[in-house]
Design a protein around this motif. Structure first.
Motif, mmCIF file in Angstrom:
data_model
loop_
_atom_site.group_PDB
_atom_site.id
_atom_site.type_symbol
_atom_site.label_atom_id
_atom_site.label_comp_id
_atom_site.label_asym_id
_atom_site.label_seq_id
_atom_site.Cartn_x
_atom_site.Cartn_y
_atom_site.Cartn_z
ATOM 1 N N GLY A 60 37.983 -3.734 35.903
ATOM 2 C CA GLY A 60 38.968 -4.816 36.036
ATOM 3 C C GLY A 60 39.634 -5.143 34.715
ATOM 4 O O GLY A 60 40.847 -5.342 34.644
ATOM 5 N N TYR A 61 38.833 -5.192 33.653
ATOM 6 C CA TYR A 61 39.367 -5.476 32.320
ATOM 7 C C TYR A 61 40.350 -4.397 31.887
ATOM 8 O O TYR A 61 41.463 -4.693 31.430
ATOM 9 C CB TYR A 61 38.205 -5.582 31.330
ATOM 10 N N LEU A 62 39.943 -3.132 32.033
ATOM 11 C CA LEU A 62 40.823 -2.029 31.609
ATOM 12 C C LEU A 62 42.094 -1.966 32.437
ATOM 13 O O LEU A 62 43.182 -1.727 31.904
ATOM 14 C CB LEU A 62 40.074 -0.695 31.694
ATOM 15 N N ARG A 63 41.968 -2.189 33.731
ATOM 16 C CA ARG A 63 43.159 -2.157 34.592
ATOM 17 C C ARG A 63 44.164 -3.224 34.182
ATOM 18 O O ARG A 63 45.362 -2.987 34.148
ATOM 19 C CB ARG A 63 42.755 -2.339 36.053
ATOM 20 N N GLY A 64 43.669 -4.409 33.864
ATOM 21 C CA GLY A 64 44.562 -5.496 33.457
ATOM 22 C C GLY A 64 45.184 -5.258 32.098
ATOM 23 O O GLY A 64 46.394 -5.431 31.911
ATOM 24 N N LYS A 65 44.382 -4.857 31.125
ATOM 25 C CA LYS A 65 44.887 -4.679 29.766
ATOM 26 C C LYS A 65 45.800 -3.460 29.631
ATOM 27 O O LYS A 65 46.733 -3.466 28.828
ATOM 28 C CB LYS A 65 43.727 -4.540 28.769
ATOM 29 N N LEU A 66 45.509 -2.418 30.403
ATOM 30 C CA LEU A 66 46.305 -1.191 30.284
ATOM 31 C C LEU A 66 47.430 -1.118 31.320
ATOM 32 O O LEU A 66 48.187 -0.148 31.330
ATOM 33 C CB LEU A 66 45.394 0.035 30.417
ATOM 34 N N HIS A 67 47.504 -2.127 32.181
ATOM 35 C CA HIS A 67 48.539 -2.173 33.226
ATOM 36 C C HIS A 67 48.540 -0.899 34.054
ATOM 37 O O HIS A 67 49.585 -0.325 34.362
ATOM 38 C CB HIS A 67 49.934 -2.422 32.625
ATOM 39 N N ASN A 68 47.339 -0.449 34.405
ATOM 40 C CA ASN A 68 47.170 0.750 35.226
ATOM 41 C C ASN A 68 46.065 0.437 36.232
ATOM 42 O O ASN A 68 44.889 0.472 35.914
ATOM 43 C CB ASN A 68 46.790 1.949 34.354
ATOM 44 N N HIS A 69 46.478 0.134 37.460
ATOM 45 C CA HIS A 69 45.522 -0.300 38.480
ATOM 46 C C HIS A 69 44.882 0.852 39.227
ATOM 47 O O HIS A 69 44.208 0.647 40.233
ATOM 48 C CB HIS A 69 46.195 -1.292 39.433
ATOM 49 N N ASP A 70 45.070 2.074 38.745
ATOM 50 C CA ASP A 70 44.459 3.240 39.372
ATOM 51 C C ASP A 70 43.265 3.770 38.577
ATOM 52 O O ASP A 70 42.667 4.774 38.947
ATOM 53 C CB ASP A 70 45.498 4.368 39.512
ATOM 54 N N ILE A 71 42.908 3.111 37.482
ATOM 55 C CA ILE A 71 41.840 3.599 36.612
ATOM 56 C C ILE A 71 40.514 3.668 37.364
ATOM 57 O O ILE A 71 40.137 2.747 38.082
ATOM 58 C CB ILE A 71 41.693 2.707 35.369
ATOM 59 N N VAL A 72 39.820 4.792 37.172
ATOM 60 C CA VAL A 72 38.509 5.028 37.766
ATOM 61 C C VAL A 72 37.593 5.530 36.655
ATOM 62 O O VAL A 72 38.027 6.287 35.784
ATOM 63 C CB VAL A 72 38.605 6.097 38.882
ATOM 64 N N ILE A 73 36.332 5.115 36.683
ATOM 65 C CA ILE A 73 35.360 5.600 35.706
ATOM 66 C C ILE A 73 34.326 6.444 36.429
ATOM 67 O O ILE A 73 33.685 5.978 37.380
ATOM 68 C CB ILE A 73 34.663 4.439 34.968
ATOM 69 N N GLU A 74 34.179 7.675 35.995
ATOM 70 C CA GLU A 74 33.164 8.571 36.548
ATOM 71 C C GLU A 74 32.098 8.795 35.484
ATOM 72 O O GLU A 74 32.424 9.081 34.331
ATOM 73 C CB GLU A 74 33.780 9.900 36.970
ATOM 74 N N THR A 75 30.851 8.666 35.888
ATOM 75 C CA THR A 75 29.753 8.873 34.951
ATOM 76 C C THR A 75 29.045 10.178 35.285
ATOM 77 O O THR A 75 28.913 10.542 36.446
ATOM 78 C CB THR A 75 28.747 7.710 35.009
ATOM 79 N N HIS A 76 28.630 10.864 34.252
ATOM 80 C CA HIS A 76 27.921 12.130 34.397
ATOM 81 C C HIS A 76 26.667 12.073 33.539
ATOM 82 O O HIS A 76 26.694 11.543 32.433
ATOM 83 C CB HIS A 76 28.796 13.305 33.939
ATOM 84 N N VAL A 77 25.586 12.634 34.056
ATOM 85 C CA VAL A 77 24.332 12.679 33.308
ATOM 86 C C VAL A 77 24.259 14.007 32.573
ATOM 87 O O VAL A 77 24.496 15.070 33.149
ATOM 88 C CB VAL A 77 23.122 12.523 34.249
ATOM 89 N N ASN A 78 23.952 13.938 31.284
ATOM 90 C CA ASN A 78 23.808 15.135 30.461
ATOM 91 C C ASN A 78 22.426 15.092 29.816
ATOM 92 O O ASN A 78 22.278 14.704 28.672
ATOM 93 C CB ASN A 78 24.902 15.190 29.401
ATOM 94 N N GLU A 79 21.417 15.479 30.590
ATOM 95 C CA GLU A 79 20.055 15.472 30.060
ATOM 96 C C GLU A 79 19.779 16.797 29.385
ATOM 97 O O GLU A 79 20.141 17.844 29.876
ATOM 98 C CB GLU A 79 19.044 15.262 31.183
ATOM 99 N N GLU A 80 19.127 16.712 28.254
ATOM 100 C CA GLU A 80 18.694 17.923 27.568
ATOM 101 C C GLU A 80 17.575 18.542 28.389
ATOM 102 O O GLU A 80 16.877 17.869 29.137
ATOM 103 C CB GLU A 80 18.159 17.577 26.179
ATOM 104 N N VAL A 81 17.392 19.848 28.230
ATOM 105 C CA VAL A 81 16.288 20.510 28.901
ATOM 106 C C VAL A 81 14.997 19.863 28.411
ATOM 107 O O VAL A 81 14.837 19.597 27.227
ATOM 108 C CB VAL A 81 16.302 22.022 28.580
ATOM 109 N N SER A 82 14.095 19.619 29.333
ATOM 110 C CA SER A 82 12.872 18.924 28.944
ATOM 111 C C SER A 82 12.133 19.697 27.863
ATOM 112 O O SER A 82 12.094 20.919 27.862
ATOM 113 C CB SER A 82 11.962 18.726 30.160
#
Length: 114
Positions: A60-82
């Motif tokens: 919500g903050y980014l959409r308002g400040k950047l005037h772009n209401h289509d912003i989506v955040i995708e998270t990815h896990v990058n675990e090192e090999v155990s």
């Protein structure tokens, strides 16, 4: 975008929400080619779940400040090999020797067995 990202992280940190602020500062988000998707790498599945649970306020903050209401955040896990754990005395010794090579000198000086 990155400036607003960091301002929001600082705002969270100042308000006591240090965990979310830390997740935001682990890596800088990467803007995808579509111009609306932010990709963020997190170190493990637990941090991904926590971040995803709390990201609505950030979006919500980014959409308002950047005037772009289509912003989506995708998270990815990058675990090192155990990491391989040392179980036998030889493996433990090799691990210690990798950390501090002078342990070999100690072993030879006092004629120690492994």
């Amino acid at each position: 975008m990155l400036l607003m990202w960091n301002k929001f992280a600082q705002r969270l940190s100042d308000s006591g929400q240090k965990i979310m602020a830390t997740y935001m500062q682990i890596n800088d988000p990467v803007l995808a080619e579509d111009g609306v998707t932010l990709n963020l790498e997190l170190p493990n599945e637990g941090s991904k779940v926590d971040f995803d649970r709390s990201k609505n306020e950030l979006i919500g903050y980014l959409r308002g400040k950047l005037h772009n209401h289509d912003i989506v955040i995708e998270t990815h896990v990058n675990e090192e090999v155990s990491k391989k754990h040392a179980f036998t005395p030889q493996e433990k010794y090799e691990r210690l020797k990798a950390i501090n090579p002078t342990i070999e000198l100690l072993r030879k000086t006092f004629d120690l067995d492994i």
